[in-house]
Design an enzyme around this catalytic site. Structure first.
Site, PDB file in Angstrom:
ATOM      1  N   LYS A 165      46.320  17.511  13.275  1.00  0.00           N
ATOM      2  CA  LYS A 165      45.779  18.830  13.609  1.00  0.00           C
ATOM      3  C   LYS A 165      44.440  19.086  12.918  1.00  0.00           C
ATOM      4  O   LYS A 165      43.595  19.809  13.443  1.00  0.00           O
ATOM      5  CB  LYS A 165      46.784  19.921  13.239  1.00  0.00           C
ATOM      6  N   GLU A 203      47.286  30.234  16.633  1.00  0.00           N
ATOM      7  CA  GLU A 203      48.716  30.320  16.841  1.00  0.00           C
ATOM      8  C   GLU A 203      49.328  29.109  16.155  1.00  0.00           C
ATOM      9  O   GLU A 203      48.664  28.103  15.964  1.00  0.00           O
ATOM     10  CB  GLU A 203      49.040  30.279  18.336  1.00  0.00           C
ATOM     11  N   SER A 216      51.940  11.027  14.434  1.00  0.00           N
ATOM     12  CA  SER A 216      51.057  12.200  14.408  1.00  0.00           C
ATOM     13  C   SER A 216      51.170  13.043  13.141  1.00  0.00           C
ATOM     14  O   SER A 216      50.243  13.759  12.794  1.00  0.00           O
ATOM     15  CB  SER A 216      51.326  13.077  15.634  1.00  0.00           C
TER      16      SER A 216
HETATM   17  C1  LIG Z   1      52.988  16.320  13.612  1.00  0.00           C
HETATM   18  C2  LIG Z   1      52.811  16.951  14.947  1.00  0.00           C
HETATM   19  N1  LIG Z   1      52.764  16.168  16.040  1.00  0.00           N
HETATM   20  C3  LIG Z   1      52.618  16.689  17.273  1.00  0.00           C
HETATM   21  C4  LIG Z   1      52.538  18.051  17.467  1.00  0.00           C
HETATM   22  C5  LIG Z   1      52.441  18.565  18.875  1.00  0.00           C
HETATM   23  O1  LIG Z   1      51.158  18.959  19.256  1.00  0.00           O
HETATM   24  P1  LIG Z   1      50.282  18.080  20.239  1.00  0.00           P
HETATM   25  O2  LIG Z   1      51.128  17.743  21.415  1.00  0.00           O
HETATM   26  O3  LIG Z   1      49.158  18.990  20.585  1.00  0.00           O
HETATM   27  O4  LIG Z   1      49.835  16.884  19.516  1.00  0.00           O
HETATM   28  C6  LIG Z   1      52.564  18.914  16.362  1.00  0.00           C
HETATM   29  C7  LIG Z   1      52.469  20.378  16.539  1.00  0.00           C
HETATM   30  O5  LIG Z   1      52.775  21.164  15.689  1.00  0.00           O
HETATM   31  C8  LIG Z   1      52.710  18.341  15.074  1.00  0.00           C
HETATM   32  O6  LIG Z   1      52.775  19.122  13.980  1.00  0.00           O
END
Ligand SMILES: Cc1ncc(COP(=O)(O)O)c(C=O)c1O
Lengths: 417, 275
Positions: A93, A115, A382
């Site tokens: 993020k 948000e 992620s």
């Molecule tokens: C670690 C992590 N991965 C994925 C996401 C999902 O978001 P996005 O699909 O935009 O990557 C989030 C959202 O809070 C997150 O904290």
């Protein structure tokens, strides 16, 4: 589908998806943002400042990890991990937020709203605002402030104001509604820092561009590590920013399969899930045309997932296009499969991943088995799972009654020596 | 061709006054209760009725309209119920328009919605989150069935955007008095009068002002410079309060009549700027 750099078109459309379905009052701000971003992305002063922050503050490039024991355990393709969990604040993020907050300053605005669901985007936004001296207000569904109390405290420590949202279903979608209501009234001094590749144009494009760094790095790292491109790239999809970020540089590479993992909750068949593509239909929500969960009257349906960060009834419009053109495919991973993957990754690799990311791992295990040992699968890790320890402990029943703080009714919790 | 809204604005202009537009959501407190309230406000002097289509994600609405819409949805209100409401209210003779976020029409099918709305006697729609860029198919369907399509402008709209919106609007142009969501305000936004002036430079269509108007005095003030005065949250609040205080339907309808009559008197107390 031709030239992927051509998406979106000038009016913000990804094929029939995307666009700008917002009140006229916000049009001027979206035009201003589009112009400012357009100038910034080709301005060396801006890109140099962002690159410097990404390197010296956020910790980029993030490493590529060979998940050897996990690969062996799964018994299929070689599994490589792009380690966004090692970026500052613990997830991808931060990549987007640093870009948008720098842009906020360039536009002469002093206040940022955001948000958040799991709190990761909120924490990242609070962090960047602290760094750049911007006022920060984060809207968070009341449900989620309870589920993710630690992240609420983190944001407040970082100087942000956290506003629990009590309207509608009190979750992420309602936090977005509340942020939009704030924005329309304060738009002359406020930037709305959207946390994923969603919302009205230019957000899906801009957030993708800021997250593209994941895929650009990973593509080069994989080439260097194995001397060729991976056979598949797998990522979890909430709004879809980490997935879009890692997919985008691979889109022209026809031999690379792109696979998004939507949150299946209790299973798509139960109706309690967050799989916009597998279980939804095309419509309009939060300023964009895209796949979403809706009933026969076009009312948004409440999503369900153990992962607060994937618990959203829509998906970014570019994913809807990738799905319809077949350039990417989307699978469903339910709560149980994700939690099993979380535990396996922890025990084989010593990495406690976010529950969101665990969905990507669970999906990748299937892909790895299908492709076999000659293949290589790149997984976007992620985020890290520190925020999820409480949820995981409950799921796996790991808390001793006395340490968990919630003794069963009628039971005395003996004091610990 | 003259639409029902055109005729209504023309008649008010003959009388040398602005007209009063009243908003209530369908389905609150019940479908029939909402119909009774809408009829009551027409009896008391409301010229045009906006039937709100309750939506799960009303990003343009403040807490009052959100609460009523949420309650209506919990009560199970459907798009069909909204059309039935239009049918029941249109028989009063007051032009009746549907105010809705875009997705419910998108889902219903724009062509089918136009057919059914026209058949119900509806005069048109107000679609706050459908921008001109995306409105092509809806404009075509509306025109085919003789429906007006009202669009919004805001204080932040550039003159170029105003020209664009005014160029596709039919019936009237909805000028948002302030930057913000629906809900009563202590004062009508200062920007309202200058926005109306900017819209007049772009079109001969009537201009109605909404957002924040809740009292007869505010209605009189707005009627001094606009062709129409739009009141929503203040009327919705009467129904919410009646429900919270456990008053019966008769008392709620009395409250609606009293406020509507007050607002209608306010609209008539103004000296139209154009007179
Ligand atoms: C670690 C992590 N991965 C994925 C996401 C999902 O978001 P996005 O699909 O935009 O990557 C989030 C959202 O809070 C997150 O904290």
């Amino acid at each position: 589908m031709g030239d992927w750099q051509a998406f979106p078109d000038a009016s913000g459309h990804f094929g029939r998806f995307g666009g700008r379905f917002v009140p006229e009052a916000l049009m001027a701000a979206l035009d201003e943002l589009t112009e400012s971003y357009d100038r910034a992305r080709t301005d060396e002063a801006f890109t140099a400042e962002l690159d410097d922050l990404l390197a010296t503050y956020a910790g980029r490039p993030t490493p590529l990890t060979d998940a050897r024991r996990l690969t062996e355990r799964i018994g299929g393709a070689r599994i490589l991990l792009k380690r966004e969990d090692l970026a500052h604040t613990g997830s991808h993020k931060i990549n987007n937020v640093l870009g948008q907050c720098l842009l906020t300053r360039r536009m002469g605005k002093s206040r940022v709203i955001a948000e958040t669901g799991a709190g990761q985007h909120g924490v990242a936004t609070a962090t960047a605002c602290a760094l750049l001296g911007l006022e920060c207000v984060v809207y968070m569904g009341e449900e989620d402030t309870r589920r993710q109390a630690l992240n609420v405290a983190r944001m407040r420590l970082l100087g942000a104001e956290v506003i629990p949202v009590t309207s509608g279903s009190r979750t992420l979608k309602d936090a977005i509604n509340e942020a939009l209501r704030d924005w329309v009234a304060t738009v002359d001094r406020t930037h709305y820092c959207i946390g994923s590749v969603m919302g009205p144009h230019p957000f899906p494009m801009m957030v993708r561009d800021f997250q593209r760094v994941i895929g650009v790095e990973a593509r080069a790292q994989v080439l260097e590590r194995i001397g060729r491109l991976p056979d598949a790239v797998v990522a979890c999809v909430g709004g879809g920013s980490n997935a879009m970020g890692i997919f985008h540089p691979f889109i022209p590479d026809d031999g690379v399969a792109l696979i998004g993992c939507e949150a299946g909750g209790d299973g798509v068949a139960t109706g309690r899930h967050a799989a916009a593509i597998a279980g939804g239909s095309a419509g309009v929500l939060h300023g964009m045309r895209t796949y979403l969960l809706q009933d026969d009257d076009g009312q948004t349906q409440v999503s369900h997932s153990i992962s607060a960060g994937l618990d959203y009834p829509g998906i970014g419009p570019e994913h809807s296009l990738l799905h319809e053109t077949g350039r990417a495919s989307y699978r469903v991973v339910d709560d149980a499969a994700a939690m099993e993957a979380l535990a396996l990754v922890a025990r084989t690799e010593g990495i406690l991943v976010a529950i969101e990311s665990a969905h990507a791992f669970a999906g990748a295990f299937g892909v790895a088995r299908e492709l076999g040992p000659e293949a290589t699968v790149l997984v976007n890790c992620s985020g890290r799972g520190d925020k999820d320890v409480d949820t995981a402990a409950r799921w796996f029943d790991l808390l001793d009654p006395e340490a968990g703080g919630e003794p069963a009714p009628g039971e005395d919790a003996p004091a610990r020596g | 061709m003259h639409s029902r809204l055109d005729a209504c604005f023309a008649a008010a202009r003959e009388e040398g006054r602005s007209l009063l537009v009243g908003y209530l959501p369908a389905g609150y407190p019940t479908v029939d209760g909402a119909i009774a309230a809408m009829r009551a406000m027409v009896e008391a002097g409301v010229d045009v009725v906006e039937v709100g289509l309750p939506y799960s994600d009303p990003t343009m609405d403040g807490p009052v309209i959100q609460d009523a819409a949420d309650a209506a949805l919990r009560g199970g209100v459907t798009t069909r119920d909204v059309l039935r409401t239009v049918e029941a209210v249109a028989t009063t003779g007051a032009p009746t328009v549907v105010m809705t976020y875009w997705n419910p029409i998108d889902r219903y099918g724009p062509a089918r919605f136009a057919v059914d709305l026209a058949a119900a006697g509806g005069a048109g729609t107000i679609t706050p989150d459908l921008p001109p860029e995306e409105a092509g198919p809806w404009l075509a369907a509306s025109a085919e069935h003789g429906l007006d399509s009202v669009f919004l402008v805001a204080p932040s709209s550039s003159d170029e955007r105003i020209r664009r919106v005014a160029g596709i609007a039919r019936g009237f142009v909805y000028a948002a008095s302030l930057m913000g969501v629906t809900g009563a305000r202590a004062e009508v936004g200062e920007q309202a009068a200058s926005l109306v002036e900017r819209v007049r430079a772009a079109t001969t269509l009537p201009v109605a002002v909404g957002l924040g108007v809740s009292t007869a005095a505010q209605a009189a003030q707005v009627a001094g410079f606009a062709d129409g005065v739009i009141v929503g949250s203040a009327l919705v609040r009467v129904l919410l309060d009646a429900e919270r205080r456990g008053l019966g339907e008769a008392a709620a309808l009395d409250g609606i009549r009293a406020l509507a009559a007050d607002l209608a008197a306010g609209v008539r107390a103004a000296v139209p700027a154009s007179a």
